[in-house]
Write a protein that holds these residues in place. Structure first.
Motif, PDB file in Angstrom:
ATOM      1  N   GLU A   1     -29.385 -59.196  26.903  1.00  0.00           N
ATOM      2  CA  GLU A   1     -29.930 -60.292  26.433  1.00  0.00           C
ATOM      3  C   GLU A   1     -31.289 -60.096  25.567  1.00  0.00           C
ATOM      4  O   GLU A   1     -31.927 -60.919  25.036  1.00  0.00           O
ATOM      5  N   GLU A   2     -31.588 -58.857  25.581  1.00  0.00           N
ATOM      6  CA  GLU A   2     -32.643 -58.520  25.040  1.00  0.00           C
ATOM      7  C   GLU A   2     -32.557 -57.756  23.594  1.00  0.00           C
ATOM      8  O   GLU A   2     -32.033 -56.742  23.313  1.00  0.00           O
ATOM      9  N   PHE A   3     -33.690 -58.125  22.534  1.00  0.00           N
ATOM     10  CA  PHE A   3     -33.697 -57.837  21.163  1.00  0.00           C
ATOM     11  C   PHE A   3     -34.873 -57.148  21.026  1.00  0.00           C
ATOM     12  O   PHE A   3     -35.991 -57.541  21.643  1.00  0.00           O
ATOM     13  N   VAL A   4     -34.875 -56.143  20.059  1.00  0.00           N
ATOM     14  CA  VAL A   4     -36.371 -55.605  19.411  1.00  0.00           C
ATOM     15  C   VAL A   4     -36.278 -55.921  17.826  1.00  0.00           C
ATOM     16  O   VAL A   4     -35.288 -55.660  17.214  1.00  0.00           O
ATOM     17  N   LEU A   5     -37.475 -56.316  17.697  1.00  0.00           N
ATOM     18  CA  LEU A   5     -37.630 -56.512  16.251  1.00  0.00           C
ATOM     19  C   LEU A   5     -38.837 -55.678  15.690  1.00  0.00           C
ATOM     20  O   LEU A   5     -39.950 -55.691  16.154  1.00  0.00           O
ATOM     21  N   ILE A   6     -38.706 -54.577  14.822  1.00  0.00           N
ATOM     22  CA  ILE A   6     -39.683 -53.896  14.122  1.00  0.00           C
ATOM     23  C   ILE A   6     -40.065 -54.488  12.934  1.00  0.00           C
ATOM     24  O   ILE A   6     -39.381 -54.522  11.861  1.00  0.00           O
ATOM     25  N   CYS A   7     -41.177 -55.156  12.762  1.00  0.00           N
ATOM     26  CA  CYS A   7     -41.784 -55.506  11.599  1.00  0.00           C
ATOM     27  C   CYS A   7     -42.892 -54.721  10.929  1.00  0.00           C
ATOM     28  O   CYS A   7     -43.846 -54.410  11.331  1.00  0.00           O
ATOM     29  N   ALA A   8     -42.393 -54.136   9.753  1.00  0.00           N
ATOM     30  CA  ALA A   8     -43.076 -53.177   9.009  1.00  0.00           C
ATOM     31  C   ALA A   8     -44.229 -53.890   8.101  1.00  0.00           C
ATOM     32  O   ALA A   8     -44.084 -54.913   7.434  1.00  0.00           O
ATOM     33  N   GLU A   9     -45.296 -53.088   8.025  1.00  0.00           N
ATOM     34  CA  GLU A   9     -46.338 -53.559   7.085  1.00  0.00           C
ATOM     35  C   GLU A   9     -46.812 -55.100   7.141  1.00  0.00           C
ATOM     36  O   GLU A   9     -46.670 -55.664   6.443  1.00  0.00           O
ATOM     37  N   ILE A  10     -47.242 -55.229   8.284  1.00  0.00           N
ATOM     38  CA  ILE A  10     -47.772 -56.507   8.743  1.00  0.00           C
ATOM     39  C   ILE A  10     -48.900 -56.553   9.655  1.00  0.00           C
ATOM     40  O   ILE A  10     -49.228 -55.582  10.366  1.00  0.00           O
ATOM     41  N   ASP A  11     -49.518 -57.733   9.579  1.00  0.00           N
ATOM     42  CA  ASP A  11     -50.849 -57.865  10.442  1.00  0.00           C
ATOM     43  C   ASP A  11     -50.451 -58.767  11.325  1.00  0.00           C
ATOM     44  O   ASP A  11     -49.507 -59.106  11.665  1.00  0.00           O
ATOM     45  N   LYS A  12     -51.416 -58.891  12.395  1.00  0.00           N
ATOM     46  CA  LYS A  12     -51.308 -59.711  13.609  1.00  0.00           C
ATOM     47  C   LYS A  12     -51.072 -61.401  13.335  1.00  0.00           C
ATOM     48  O   LYS A  12     -50.135 -61.651  13.884  1.00  0.00           O
ATOM     49  N   GLU A  13     -51.681 -61.760  12.049  1.00  0.00           N
ATOM     50  CA  GLU A  13     -51.347 -63.234  11.819  1.00  0.00           C
ATOM     51  C   GLU A  13     -49.909 -63.289  11.255  1.00  0.00           C
ATOM     52  O   GLU A  13     -49.222 -64.389  11.632  1.00  0.00           O
TER      53      GLU A  13
ATOM     54  N   GLY B   1     -42.457 -60.752  23.328  1.00  0.00           N
ATOM     55  CA  GLY B   1     -43.650 -60.176  23.595  1.00  0.00           C
ATOM     56  C   GLY B   1     -43.950 -59.388  22.180  1.00  0.00           C
ATOM     57  O   GLY B   1     -43.200 -58.720  21.642  1.00  0.00           O
ATOM     58  N   VAL B   2     -45.294 -59.481  21.826  1.00  0.00           N
ATOM     59  CA  VAL B   2     -45.599 -58.760  20.538  1.00  0.00           C
ATOM     60  C   VAL B   2     -46.720 -57.536  20.762  1.00  0.00           C
ATOM     61  O   VAL B   2     -47.555 -57.918  21.576  1.00  0.00           O
ATOM     62  N   ALA B   3     -46.316 -56.248  20.363  1.00  0.00           N
ATOM     63  CA  ALA B   3     -47.104 -55.059  20.309  1.00  0.00           C
ATOM     64  C   ALA B   3     -47.559 -54.655  18.891  1.00  0.00           C
ATOM     65  O   ALA B   3     -46.606 -54.394  18.118  1.00  0.00           O
ATOM     66  N   MET B   4     -49.042 -54.931  18.614  1.00  0.00           N
ATOM     67  CA  MET B   4     -49.353 -54.269  17.336  1.00  0.00           C
ATOM     68  C   MET B   4     -49.722 -52.633  17.406  1.00  0.00           C
ATOM     69  O   MET B   4     -50.078 -52.319  18.312  1.00  0.00           O
ATOM     70  N   TYR B   5     -49.455 -51.928  16.242  1.00  0.00           N
ATOM     71  CA  TYR B   5     -49.752 -50.716  16.353  1.00  0.00           C
ATOM     72  C   TYR B   5     -51.065 -50.361  16.231  1.00  0.00           C
ATOM     73  O   TYR B   5     -51.803 -51.194  15.541  1.00  0.00           O
ATOM     74  N   GLU B   6     -51.613 -49.481  17.147  1.00  0.00           N
ATOM     75  CA  GLU B   6     -53.103 -49.157  17.273  1.00  0.00           C
ATOM     76  C   GLU B   6     -53.038 -47.663  17.101  1.00  0.00           C
ATOM     77  O   GLU B   6     -51.928 -46.766  17.353  1.00  0.00           O
ATOM     78  N   ASP B   7     -54.142 -47.081  16.240  1.00  0.00           N
ATOM     79  CA  ASP B   7     -54.430 -45.558  16.191  1.00  0.00           C
ATOM     80  C   ASP B   7     -54.074 -44.788  17.447  1.00  0.00           C
ATOM     81  O   ASP B   7     -54.486 -45.417  18.365  1.00  0.00           O
ATOM     82  N   SER B   8     -53.468 -43.886  17.314  1.00  0.00           N
ATOM     83  CA  SER B   8     -53.068 -42.938  18.353  1.00  0.00           C
ATOM     84  C   SER B   8     -51.941 -43.418  19.166  1.00  0.00           C
ATOM     85  O   SER B   8     -51.862 -42.660  20.410  1.00  0.00           O
TER      86      SER B   8
END
Length: 337
Positions: free
Chosen positions: A286-298, A327-334
């Motif tokens: 019942e788990e899905f993943v959403l990849i949001c491209a070119e987006i900031d935290k807000e 649950g949200v994880a934002m891309y960070e450098d490295s």
């Protein structure tokens, strides 16, 4: 199929895909697939022009044999060898297309301007037209235009001949053009069918059978691509994990058939209420993943809250209202995957 996936099923034995994106993908696929062919064909044709120049030395009329040798060995052979070399680099494909288009026209024009006996140069003109359509690597439309120019040049050059010779030259030139076009047309259709079948197989390997969403195989590829883009262009993106709350109770109470129906409905809701450039993937269960491209935290928080509200407000058949946790994880450098 979802709108995430290529709309390849619009293909109906035509020479164009309805969607511009798919047509562009086909052209890119076709360009890459034919590079090796172009390189080898041009190398072989250049070599044959060198042999042709050697034959010129022995059989060409004395008043033009030096010109013929110059054209065949000094012009056409180097021209084709340059194309052969450029075709080893996909970045040069635009230049290769232009040179491939011009080369046969230059060869035909040079032959005609030398004003040698028609029975000597006509054979080469026929061969040039056939070469354009069958082995040059040009797509159908470029090949048709290039061959048509050569055909018109051939007919114009034959206009000064006696009527019988003119009629036969025109007939054989038109026959060569017709056979060449038909062969190229059938090859183009076949090539597009191969592309469609390859894409369908690739989609099947990356598609969840129940929901029609992408699966975890696709997730790895999307994440790798987003990481490269983020590091190269300094774009931010987010990864969202979505879980249906208390889904086990749904299966235990209503059965797995109803549970499957909910998963399909949930997939539709997520697709409907996320951005078109986002990628939705079924992670498993019942788990899905959403990849949001070119987006900031807000931005990603707004997307998630909008989606959460729409799902909570929806009434599922037999079950009623359900909720999801995210649950949200934002891309960070490295970051790695």
């Amino acid at each position: 199929m979802t709108y995430q996936q290529l709309h390849l099923f619009s293909y109906v034995n035509t020479l164009f895909f309805k969607e511009k994106k798919v047509e562009a993908q086909y052209n890119s696929w076709y360009d890459e697939a034919r590079l090796e062919q172009i390189s080898w064909i041009c190398a072989l044709t250049g070599t044959l022009y060198l042999v042709y120049a050697l034959i010129d030395y022995f059989i060409a009329p004395k008043e033009v044999y030096m010109t013929m040798i110059g054209v065949h060995a000094g012009l056409m052979a180097p021209f084709l060898f340059v194309i052969s070399r450029l075709a080893k680099d996909i970045k040069q494909i635009s230049l290769v297309n232009i040179l491939q288009f011009i080369a046969p026209i230059v060869a035909a024009l040079a032959n005609i301007l030398m004003k040698i006996e028609p029975h000597i140069y006509n054979s080469e003109l026929y061969l040039i037209i056939f070469w354009i359509f069958t082995v040059s690597g040009l797509n159908l439309w470029r090949a048709s235009l290039s061959a048509s120019i050569v055909f018109l040049m051939s007919v114009n050059a034959a206009s000064s001949l006696q009527s019988t010779d003119f009629m036969m030259t025109t007939f054989w030139s038109l026959s060569t053009l017709s056979f060449g076009f038909l062969g190229a047309y059938l090859l183009e259709r076949s090539s597009r069918k191969v592309f469609v079948n390859e894409q369908r197989l690739a989609e099947l390997a990356e598609t969840d059978k129940l929901t029609g969403l992408y699966n975890r195989t696709r997730l790895d590829r999307v994440l790798k691509g987003e990481l490269v883009r983020a590091k190269r262009f300094e774009h931010k993106f987010a990864c969202v994990l979505i879980d249906i709350d208390y889904f086990k109770q749904v299966n235990d109470t209503y059965g797995h058939t109803v549970g499957d129906d909910i998963l399909v409905e949930m997939s539709t809701l997520i697709l409907k209420h996320t951005r078109k450039n986002d990628t939705v993937i079924r992670w498993g269960g019942e788990e899905f993943v959403l990849i949001c491209a070119e987006i900031d935290k807000e931005g990603v928080m707004a997307v998630c809250e909008h989606l959460r509200q729409k799902i909570s407000a929806f009434s599922f058949p037999e079950v009623g209202h359900l909720s999801v946790s995210m649950g949200v994880a934002m891309y960070e450098d490295s970051d790695t995957i």
